[in-house]
Design a protein around this motif. Structure first.
Motif, PDB file in Angstrom:
ATOM      1  N   SER A 174       0.762  -1.307   0.167  1.00 55.85           N
ATOM      2  CA  SER A 174       0.183   0.010   0.005  1.00 55.85           C
ATOM      3  C   SER A 174       0.798   1.113  -0.110  1.00 55.85           C
ATOM      4  N   LEU A 175       2.099   1.117   0.618  1.00 57.30           N
ATOM      5  CA  LEU A 175       2.975   2.311   0.532  1.00 57.30           C
ATOM      6  C   LEU A 175       3.961   2.314  -0.701  1.00 57.30           C
ATOM      7  N   HIS A 176       3.615   1.252  -1.591  1.00 59.05           N
ATOM      8  CA  HIS A 176       4.573   1.280  -2.882  1.00 59.05           C
ATOM      9  C   HIS A 176       5.960   1.089  -2.598  1.00 59.05           C
ATOM     10  N   ILE A 177       6.071   0.195  -1.378  1.00 55.61           N
ATOM     11  CA  ILE A 177       7.656  -0.308  -1.120  1.00 55.61           C
ATOM     12  C   ILE A 177       7.962  -1.466  -1.917  1.00 55.61           C
ATOM     13  N   ILE A 178       9.267  -1.614  -2.056  1.00 58.33           N
ATOM     14  CA  ILE A 178       9.850  -2.845  -2.841  1.00 58.33           C
ATOM     15  C   ILE A 178      11.194  -3.077  -2.318  1.00 58.33           C
ATOM     16  N   ASP A 179      11.714  -3.924  -2.767  1.00 59.78           N
ATOM     17  CA  ASP A 179      13.133  -4.473  -2.325  1.00 59.78           C
ATOM     18  C   ASP A 179      13.345  -4.891  -0.934  1.00 59.78           C
ATOM     19  N   TYR A 180      12.371  -4.860  -0.301  1.00 58.13           N
ATOM     20  CA  TYR A 180      12.285  -5.751   1.280  1.00 58.13           C
ATOM     21  C   TYR A 180      12.723  -6.888   1.204  1.00 58.13           C
ATOM     22  N   SER A 181      13.200  -7.653   2.133  1.00 55.29           N
ATOM     23  CA  SER A 181      13.561  -9.020   2.241  1.00 55.29           C
ATOM     24  C   SER A 181      13.071  -9.502   3.653  1.00 55.29           C
ATOM     25  N   LEU A 182      13.155 -11.044   3.961  1.00 54.12           N
ATOM     26  CA  LEU A 182      12.995 -11.578   5.154  1.00 54.12           C
ATOM     27  C   LEU A 182      14.484 -11.951   5.580  1.00 54.12           C
ATOM     28  N   LEU A 183      14.669 -11.461   6.384  1.00 52.91           N
ATOM     29  CA  LEU A 183      16.145 -11.670   7.254  1.00 52.91           C
ATOM     30  C   LEU A 183      16.066 -13.100   8.019  1.00 52.91           C
ATOM     31  N   GLU A 207      11.128   2.935  -2.171  1.00 48.82           N
ATOM     32  CA  GLU A 207       9.869   3.049  -2.762  1.00 48.82           C
ATOM     33  C   GLU A 207      10.074   2.658  -4.461  1.00 48.82           C
ATOM     34  N   TYR A 208       9.023   2.393  -5.005  1.00 48.19           N
ATOM     35  CA  TYR A 208       8.910   2.064  -6.580  1.00 48.19           C
ATOM     36  C   TYR A 208       8.769   3.446  -7.054  1.00 48.19           C
ATOM     37  N   ASN A 209      10.085   4.207  -7.199  1.00 52.94           N
ATOM     38  CA  ASN A 209       9.528   5.555  -7.806  1.00 52.94           C
ATOM     39  C   ASN A 209      10.019   5.539  -9.323  1.00 52.94           C
ATOM     40  N   ARG A 265      17.054  -7.639 -20.740  1.00 52.73           N
ATOM     41  CA  ARG A 265      18.096  -8.503 -20.580  1.00 52.73           C
ATOM     42  C   ARG A 265      17.900  -9.784 -19.724  1.00 52.73           C
ATOM     43  N   TYR A 266      16.732  -9.541 -18.864  1.00 52.83           N
ATOM     44  CA  TYR A 266      16.521 -10.932 -18.147  1.00 52.83           C
ATOM     45  C   TYR A 266      14.769 -11.002 -17.814  1.00 52.83           C
ATOM     46  N   ASP A 267      14.510 -12.077 -17.421  1.00 58.17           N
ATOM     47  CA  ASP A 267      13.320 -12.524 -17.170  1.00 58.17           C
ATOM     48  C   ASP A 267      12.565 -11.484 -16.205  1.00 58.17           C
ATOM     49  N   PRO A 268      11.662 -10.791 -16.417  1.00 63.45           N
ATOM     50  CA  PRO A 268      11.271  -9.637 -15.502  1.00 63.45           C
ATOM     51  C   PRO A 268      10.753 -10.503 -14.227  1.00 63.45           C
ATOM     52  N   MET A 269      10.375 -11.501 -14.201  1.00 64.81           N
ATOM     53  CA  MET A 269      10.145 -12.270 -12.999  1.00 64.81           C
ATOM     54  C   MET A 269      11.299 -12.655 -11.915  1.00 64.81           C
ATOM     55  N   THR A 270      12.363 -12.814 -12.555  1.00 66.17           N
ATOM     56  CA  THR A 270      13.600 -12.940 -11.958  1.00 66.17           C
ATOM     57  C   THR A 270      14.394 -12.058 -11.426  1.00 66.17           C
ATOM     58  N   ILE A 271      14.151 -10.877 -11.593  1.00 69.13           N
ATOM     59  CA  ILE A 271      14.982  -9.550 -11.173  1.00 69.13           C
ATOM     60  C   ILE A 271      14.291  -9.167  -9.799  1.00 69.13           C
ATOM     61  N   SER A 272      15.070  -8.361  -9.093  1.00 68.73           N
ATOM     62  CA  SER A 272      14.733  -7.880  -7.893  1.00 68.73           C
ATOM     63  C   SER A 272      13.670  -6.793  -8.042  1.00 68.73           C
ATOM     64  N   VAL A 273      13.996  -5.819  -8.734  1.00 70.48           N
ATOM     65  CA  VAL A 273      13.212  -4.525  -8.907  1.00 70.48           C
ATOM     66  C   VAL A 273      11.938  -5.030  -9.724  1.00 70.48           C
ATOM     67  N   THR A 274      10.792  -4.621  -9.248  1.00 73.22           N
ATOM     68  CA  THR A 274       9.375  -4.773  -9.935  1.00 73.22           C
ATOM     69  C   THR A 274       8.274  -3.999  -9.276  1.00 73.22           C
ATOM     70  N   GLU A 275       7.260  -4.002  -9.863  1.00 68.80           N
ATOM     71  CA  GLU A 275       6.389  -3.143  -9.185  1.00 68.80           C
ATOM     72  C   GLU A 275       5.754  -3.766  -8.016  1.00 68.80           C
ATOM     73  N   PRO A 276       5.183  -3.138  -6.991  1.00 69.44           N
ATOM     74  CA  PRO A 276       4.858  -3.549  -5.778  1.00 69.44           C
ATOM     75  C   PRO A 276       4.076  -4.550  -5.483  1.00 69.44           C
ATOM     76  N   LYS A 277       2.927  -4.718  -6.424  1.00 65.97           N
ATOM     77  CA  LYS A 277       1.896  -5.796  -6.293  1.00 65.97           C
ATOM     78  C   LYS A 277       2.731  -7.285  -6.555  1.00 65.97           C
ATOM     79  N   VAL A 278       3.304  -7.155  -7.733  1.00 58.21           N
ATOM     80  CA  VAL A 278       4.004  -8.318  -8.017  1.00 58.21           C
ATOM     81  C   VAL A 278       5.257  -8.729  -7.089  1.00 58.21           C
ATOM     82  N   TYR A 279       5.829  -7.790  -6.720  1.00 54.58           N
ATOM     83  CA  TYR A 279       6.907  -8.032  -5.644  1.00 54.58           C
ATOM     84  C   TYR A 279       6.382  -8.702  -4.483  1.00 54.58           C
TER      85      TYR A 279
END
Length: 772
Positions: free
Chosen positions: A584-593, A727-729, A742-756
């Motif tokens: 909801s905040l358009h945040i991406i790139d987070y991870s589970l430590l 943020e997904y800016n 260059r790569y399959d969009p589903m394999t790269i880290s950066v993508t839109e928040p809902k997909v991420y």
């Protein structure tokens, strides 16, 4: 009669005590002899009714002390001989051994070094009668910190100790030329290490050995000739009668009798327990298909090993010629690579930065805590919700003088973070002591590419991270919704923020910080650390870069974790809520430590290293050195039991404040986790969660030399969602477009928040699969 004139005299007291010697008025003063009715005798100096100066005290039990006194106490330099024949020579303070001293035990053991409040503390050496010797640091009468143990058979260990056991990194040198470099936990090898057979090329240990007083042949530099000399100590000490308190002669009789009669001086305590264990020379260290004797001929083979509570679980055969592994002295920090936006910080500036941070947080918490608590308002999140203070070196009307450089301090949204700390059930005083105490902060290496500097509090409870300006803006924008989310969901896995600050240094350099909870603050050793995003492009770690505490990535994960049904349901319920919030905040790139503590496989308990056997059981209770009489064998499996608040530590941790979880296997009751022989722990979301790790067997030609001994492990997992400030800016949208070419969009880290968010959850469902 002039009471200032000294005159010889005698006094007999109603309780049978007797004094003969010089008097000043009615008080003993000067030289004199005092005999108690129980046979205890003191002869020496007096000062206005108190034993002060030099003298000799002999108890009726046969114990005797000769040396300095002050105010009726053993205080200064002196020698105590106990009834059992043990002798202590050295410094005393208020009737207890304190300072430098030497003690010879009745069994001929010898300790030479520093004492504090009657116990060994600081630097010192201990020699056992069987030829074993330890030199290094002590705490509360136990070997603790950096030290070297040399056994009578020639084996030698140089590394860290805790409560009398090897604990932490170290090097073990065998008398036959073998060498093992690795990590220990409570006396057992625990974690990764390297075994060098006799005849193989060893890494240089000169720097390691030079930092403690012995050479790399194992010969101690500190010898008997450097023992404590009482006369030298006396020349360094000045004993004054500053402790004297004027009392009447009748009062003297009672005070001295109470003070010395029952020998409350802890001077006849037994010697410490002895070692006959030779560490890695036990069968679990030198066996398990390692072929060490072949290594003596080939001179090239070394073995990379991994242990869990003393059990060898994995071994890789490599070449000593090809290895780039270098042993680093344990007291030297790992070299930190150049940073992207912090390169202006020299080591000196970094030190000042830590001091400034501590001064600022102490000021902030001390100022906001006395303010009556109230609900936060919209204005508490606004741009005016800032506190700015200038800290000149010489101090001001508002700030104390300090030893750092001048700096300006800015505190963001102080009332909001004050309420968050209370919401997270953190005591303000403990928070300040943890971060701002005398022990200081420790810089740790950044596990990611951000170039941030990380500091760890001395008790491991808090992590302090530098922020980019863009990250600070995101945090402040999301703070109102973050405040609401963590307030509504006490079990949230999202990073706990405790404060955001900025320091302005000379030349206008600004450094921004956020204080967070350490997700791995636990008494258990974390054997594996993973940063999981759900993407695959670039999500693997080069094997040559993997060290003991390296944070691994998605493609490095070789395990599936199977949990109790209700524990897993609670976990994914919260993951869904947290991901929806971030989306909801358009945040991406987070991870589970994810942190994993492995338990030793139960079926191999008989191959564990034996505990440190004690050879002098008849005369030893380990009061002095506190050596454990036996080492608990690691358990067979993990045990979930009904939660008992009085049996576990229920204090809130820096990462989780949530409720105790329920387990399906215990009748849907709240549960505690028992690790037999180790601990009983409260099970919470992301903390102390039991699971079974199933190793995924993957064909890997490069790793054909690796022997994986087990497929299933009992584990305890710790986890949380981190890196939530991206943020997904526009910049990230452009990055997504470019990488998608260059790569399959589903394999790269950066993508839109809902997909991420969806990809992240789907990946974790595979990591924690549902039982069929």
């Amino acid at each position: 009669m002039d009471t200032s004139i000294l005159r010889p005299g005698e006094r007999e007291f109603s309780n049978g005590d007797f004094y003969s010697g010089e008097l000043k008025g009615s008080l003993p003063h000067g030289k004199g002899k005092y005999e108690w009715s129980d046979g205890t005798i003191y002869q020496g100096d007096w000062y206005e009714g108190k034993i002060s100066g030099k003298g000799k005290l002999v108890w009726s039990s046969g114990a005797k002390y000769e040396g300095d006194f002050s105010g009726g106490y053993l205080h200064g330099i002196g020698t105590m001989t106990s009834p059992d024949g043990s002798v202590y020579s050295g410094a005393w303070r208020m009737n207890v051994r304190h300072g430098l001293g030497r003690k010879e035990y009745v069994n001929s053991d010898l300790y030479d070094g520093s004492w504090k409040e009657g116990l060994q503390e600081g630097s010192g050496g201990y020699s056992w009668t069987n030829g074993n010797r330890y030199i290094g640091n002590w705490k509360n009468g136990k070997m603790c910190g950096r030290g070297v143990m040399r056994w009578a058979n020639g084996d030698l260990f140089d590394g860290f100790w805790l409560n009398g056991f090897k604990h932490g990194s170290g090097v073990y040198k065998f008398v036959d030329g073998c060498l093992y470099y690795g990590a220990w936990s409570h006396g057992l090898k625990d974690g990764k290490g390297v075994f060098y057979p006799a005849g193989s090329k060893h890494p240089s240990l000169k720097k390691w050995c030079r930092s403690l007083e012995y050479d790399d042949t194992g010969k101690f530099v500190l010898s008997r000739s450097s023992s404590i000399n009482v006369e030298e100590l006396r020349s360094l000490s000045t004993v004054t009668p500053s402790l004297s308190v004027k009392t009447s002669a009748s009062g003297t009789s009672k005070t001295l009798s109470d003070r010395f009669r029952d020998e409350n001086l802890r001077n006849s305590d037994p010697p410490p327990s002895d070692f006959t264990c030779h560490g890695p020379s036990s069968k679990s260290a030198r066996s398990s298909g390692s072929g060490q004797r072949e290594g003596q001929v080939k001179n090239r083979v070394v073995y990379e090993r991994e242990y869990m509570q003393g059990v060898l679980i994995r071994e890789t055969i490599t070449s000593s010629v090809d290895r780039s592994h270098k042993i680093r002295p344990p007291n030297l920090p790992k070299q930190v690579k150049s940073r992207s936006f912090m390169t202006f910080l020299t080591r000196e500036h970094n030190y000042y930065l830590m001091l400034n941070l501590q001064l600022g947080i102490r000021y902030t918490v001390g100022k906001i805590t006395p303010v009556p608590r109230r609900e936060v308002r919209a204005s508490d999140f606004g741009k005016k919700a800032r506190t700015m203070v200038y800290f000149p070196r010489d101090g001001s009307n508002f700030t104390p003088p300090h030893k750092s450089i001048d700096f300006s301090w800015k505190d963001y949204c102080p009332m909001v973070f004050r309420n968050l700390r209370e919401m997270f059930k953190l005591d303000a005083a403990e928070y300040m002591m943890s971060i701002c105490g005398d022990d200081g902060l420790t810089e740790i290496c950044s596990p990611g590419k951000s170039g941030s500097i990380f500091y760890l509090s001395h008790d491991d409870r808090f992590v302090i991270k530098t922020l980019k300006k863009s990250e600070l803006k995101v945090l402040l924008r999301m703070l109102p919704k973050y405040y609401g989310h963590v307030g509504d969901h006490e079990n949230t896995l999202i990073t706990k923020f405790f404060g955001v600050h900025r320091i302005k240094l000379k030349l206008g350099k600004k450094v921004r910080f956020v204080v967070m909870g350490n997700m791995f603050c636990t008494e258990l050793k974390i054997h594996r650390r993973y940063d999981l995003k759900g993407s695959t492009q670039g999500r693997i770690t080069e094997k040559i870069k993997i060290q003991e505490k390296t944070t691994l990535k998605d493609l490095d994960l070789a395990y599936e974790f199977h949990m109790d049904k209700l524990l897993r349901e609670a976990l994914f319920k919260q993951i869904y809520l947290d991901c929806a919030f971030l989306e909801s905040l358009h945040i991406i790139d987070y991870s589970l430590l994810l942190g994993v503590h492995f338990r030793a496989p139960g079926q191999l308990n008989d191959t564990l290293e034996p505990p440190n056997a004690m050879s002098d059981q008849d005369s030893v209770s380990s009061v002095d050195v506190g050596m454990a009489q036996e080492l608990s064998i690691p358990p067979k499996g993990l045990l979930l039991v009904t939660h008992e608040p009085n049996s576990v530590n229920t204090a809130p941790g820096p990462h989780i404040r949530g409720s105790t979880l329920r387990a399906f296997s215990v009748g849907e009751q709240e549960v505690d986790l028992i690790l037999p022989g180790t601990a009983r722990l409260r099970v919470q979301l992301g903390v102390n969660m039991p699971a079974q790790a199933h190793h995924k067997l993957v064909e890997d030609k490069e790793e054909s030399a690796t022997i994986e001994l087990f497929e299933v492990y009992d584990v305890v997992v710790y986890m949380g969602i981190i890196d939530i400030l991206q943020e997904y800016n526009t910049k990230k949208k452009v990055e997504h477009k470019c990488k998608s070419l260059r790569y399959d969009p589903m394999t790269i880290s950066v993508t839109e928040p809902k997909v991420y968010s969806k990809r992240f959850v789907d990946f974790l469902r595979k990591v924690f699969p549902e039982e069929g």
